[in-house]
Motif scaffolding. Structure first.
Motif, PDB file in Angstrom:
ATOM      1  N   ALA A 113       8.657   0.699  -6.512  1.00  0.00           N
ATOM      2  CA  ALA A 113       7.484   1.483  -6.889  1.00  0.00           C
ATOM      3  C   ALA A 113       6.982   1.006  -8.255  1.00  0.00           C
ATOM      4  CB  ALA A 113       7.838   2.970  -6.960  1.00  0.00           C
ATOM      5  N   GLU A 114       5.749   1.337  -8.552  1.00  0.00           N
ATOM      6  CA  GLU A 114       5.159   1.004  -9.843  1.00  0.00           C
ATOM      7  C   GLU A 114       5.540   2.078 -10.858  1.00  0.00           C
ATOM      8  OE1 GLU A 114       0.729   0.956 -11.949  1.00  0.00           O
ATOM      9  OE2 GLU A 114       0.913   0.931  -9.756  1.00  0.00           O
ATOM     10  N   TRP A 156       6.418   7.429 -11.478  1.00  0.00           N
ATOM     11  CA  TRP A 156       6.357   6.286 -10.568  1.00  0.00           C
ATOM     12  C   TRP A 156       5.391   6.597  -9.436  1.00  0.00           C
ATOM     13  CZ3 TRP A 156       7.511   7.326  -5.556  1.00  0.00           C
ATOM     14  CH2 TRP A 156       8.324   8.434  -5.269  1.00  0.00           C
ATOM     15  N   THR A 175       2.015   3.654   1.029  1.00  0.00           N
ATOM     16  CA  THR A 175       2.515   3.127   2.293  1.00  0.00           C
ATOM     17  C   THR A 175       1.604   3.599   3.409  1.00  0.00           C
ATOM     18  OG1 THR A 175       4.488   2.885   3.685  1.00  0.00           O
ATOM     19  CG2 THR A 175       4.026   5.084   2.834  1.00  0.00           C
ATOM     20  N   THR A 178       3.644   4.717  -5.560  1.00  0.00           N
ATOM     21  CA  THR A 178       3.517   3.628  -4.589  1.00  0.00           C
ATOM     22  C   THR A 178       2.695   4.146  -3.412  1.00  0.00           C
ATOM     23  OG1 THR A 178       4.737   1.955  -3.330  1.00  0.00           O
ATOM     24  CG2 THR A 178       5.624   4.194  -3.299  1.00  0.00           C
ATOM     25  N   TRP A 238      11.606  -0.521  -1.148  1.00  0.00           N
ATOM     26  CA  TRP A 238      10.683  -1.362  -1.897  1.00  0.00           C
ATOM     27  C   TRP A 238      10.430  -0.745  -3.264  1.00  0.00           C
ATOM     28  CZ3 TRP A 238       8.626   2.007   1.762  1.00  0.00           C
ATOM     29  CH2 TRP A 238       7.568   2.819   1.358  1.00  0.00           C
TER      30      TRP A 238
END
Length: 567
Positions: free
Chosen positions: A505-506, A519, A523, A521, A503
């Motif tokens: 990541a920002e 980066w 979870t 993210t 998925w």
């Protein structure tokens, strides 16, 4: 049955032999110390490299590629310290052994010192720097060691010999206490003392060498003098660059303001995640990988850069002229080709310098000159593709780093910085010479060792949070790191946990395509052990491959994967 004495002259005396070995080893260490101390003093006076560094440089320059790659991979930025320590350990152990031999056979000691000096002189010839003055420091060290050896041996007195009584090589002795008593009967009857026994050792043999009382005192006094003189010489030699002024005195350049300052970094470049590498790497934390055992310290007042070779108008430029030009700023991430997947041999900062392309245009690059062969003050060479520097990117002759003059460790007073290429083909520190030539005609330092010659930086990403084998609380877990693809830019970063689905990541903001990007993210994980992987895609659409490839010859590939535990 007669009782055989335990003190026969043919028997070994372990305690005494142990003392002799200890004295001999100490003698050798003092001799090595004198050679190193006075060699350091000569190097400081002449402003050349010390004998230890000379030998270390020769080892670096002439070691096989696999050994150098292994050392960098194993020790990272500590590789130089490990090498210097290794050279010193070899000198210490060899000196101790030489001292033991010399205490019994002085000639062997002098021959050994001659061999050590020959090794040092050979190192001067083999190292890449044309600093032949270093030979003087080696010779001075050898002479100092020889003088120290002569003084110490003289203070010990004559070496033990067979004329002083049977030693370990003597044949079987048949003298018993009974025999001795019979021989000494008249003495016991008269109460007279036997002369030799009163002045000699337990066997009636006069003592000389390391075990003699007066010799021991003389040795201690002489050793103290040698130690004091060597220590003073070494300390003075180390401090002479500062005492004499110049580059080693701490004088720093006063940098002018850039002609067109860059705006402040975007507020979103740092995500503020604890444990995540900051967007701007502090100068003190910036990685350092080079072949210099000691940091070169060129004097900026004497520094010049020569531009020559396949050019129409060769010229030289000094520091005053360079600083008088319109300097520019650039945000650039540098990366070392030795960086393993997930490694930390990468850093980002704002640089200040003059565009390299403008220098080359002033010189007038001739057709066919596809290589910029740059040379540092210590003789290291680097080959950079000419077209890369001329394609419009922010390739600089840099004088500033992180808002201040270049630190000595990072190339003071001037270095090259070319975004998009690994440092070994683009980032010459302490640069003093730029020659336009052809790759087919001349090879740089690492090209001679079969490393790449163009070496563009490969798209790469790294996990900083959680730390490898770290422990976190189960539930919501933050994953964060950095990614880079200099002069292409990072378009996206993907993450997966426990080999599941990927998925996005920002990504944080960046000032341009020549820097790394943070980066992050989140979870959810259950308690237990987990694995996380990351991969990046650059702006050309290329996604870093999963296949692991070693860093040498032109950069590592593979996905960074770490394991962590949720509790």
């Amino acid at each position: 049955m007669p009782h055989v004495t335990t003190g026969t002259r043919g028997e070994q005396h372990p305690p005494r032999d142990g003392r002799r070995w200890g004295v001999g080893a100490g003698l050798g260490l003092l001799v090595v110390g004198a050679a190193l101390g006075f060699g350091e003093l000569a190097a400081g006076l002449l402003r050349v490299t010390s004998p230890v560094v000379t030998v270390g440089d020769a080892l670096v320059d002439n070691s096989p590629q696999f050994l150098m790659s292994w050392a960098i991979a194993l020790f990272g930025t500590a590789d130089k310290a490990v090498l210097v320590i290794g050279v010193l350990l070899v000198l210490i152990l060899s000196g101790a052994a030489l001292g033991v031999v010399a205490s019994r056979r002085p000639v062997a000691g002098y021959v050994g010192l001659g061999l050590f000096t020959a090794v040092g002189l050979t190192a001067v010839v083999l190292r890449r720097a044309d600093d032949l003055g270093a030979a003087t420091a080696v010779v001075v060290g050898g002479v100092a060691g020889t003088v120290a050896l002569a003084l110490l041996l003289r203070s010990l007195g004559p070496a033990p010999s067979r004329t002083q009584g049977p030693g370990p090589d003597a044949g079987p002795q048949h003298e018993t206490d009974t025999n001795r008593a019979d021989e000494a009967g008249s003495e016991e009857d008269t109460g007279q003392e036997q002369g030799p026994r009163a002045k000699g050792d337990a066997d009636g043999v006069p003592q000389t060498g390391p075990d003699a009382g007066p010799g021991r005192r003389g040795f201690v006094l002489t050793a103290a003098g040698v130690l004091a003189a060597s220590g003073t010489a070494g300390a003075l030699g180390r401090s002479l660059p500062s005492l004499l002024g110049g580059a080693g005195s701490g004088t720093r350049l006063a940098l002018p303001a850039p002609a067109s300052p860059l705006p402040a970094l975007p507020s979103g470049v740092d995500l503020g995640v604890p444990g995540l590498a900051p967007f701007t790497t502090p100068n003190t934390d910036f990685y350092r990988i080079d072949t210099a055992l000691t940091v070169p310290r060129p004097d900026p007042a004497r520094w010049t850069l020569r531009v020559h070779g396949m050019v129409d108008r060769p010229f030289e430029i000094d520091m005053d002229e360079l600083l008088s030009r319109d300097l520019v700023e650039a945000d650039i991430t540098l990366a070392c080709v030795s960086n393993q997947v997930g490694g930390d041999l990468v850093g980002n900062t704002r640089w200040l310098g003059f565009p390299l392309a403008e220098l080359l245009r002033e010189a007038g690059v001739q057709s066919g000159a596809d290589q910029i062969l740059s040379t540092s003050s210590d003789g290291w060479t680097c080959g950079t593709p000419t077209e890369v520097v001329m394609d419009g990117r922010d390739a600089l002759l840099a004088v500033g780093m992180g808002g201040e003059p270049l630190p000595h460790e990072h190339g003071y007073p001037a270095r090259m910085v070319v975004p998009g290429l690994y440092g070994f083909v683009s980032a010459t520190k302490w640069v003093t010479d730029i020659k336009l030539t052809r790759f087919a005609d001349e090879q740089a330092y690492w090209a001679q060792r079969d490393w790449g010659v163009r070496a563009p930086i490969k798209t790469m990403s790294r996990i900083d949070v959680p730390s490898p084998l770290g422990r976190v609380e189960s539930g919501e877990v933050v994953l964060a790191g950095v990614a880079w693809a200099q002069h292409r830019g990072v378009a996206g970063v993907e993450v997966r946990v426990d080999d599941g689905d990927w998925w996005e990541a920002e990504l944080a903001e960046v000032p341009g395509i020549d820097t790394w990007v943070q980066w992050v993210t989140e979870t959810t994980v259950d308690p237990g052990n987990h694995a996380v992987e990351v991969r990046a895609t650059d702006a050309t659409g290329f996604t870093q491959p999963s296949e692991r490839v070693d860093p040498i010859p032109d950069g590592a590939t593979g996905w960074h994967r770490i394991r962590f535990t949720a509790t």
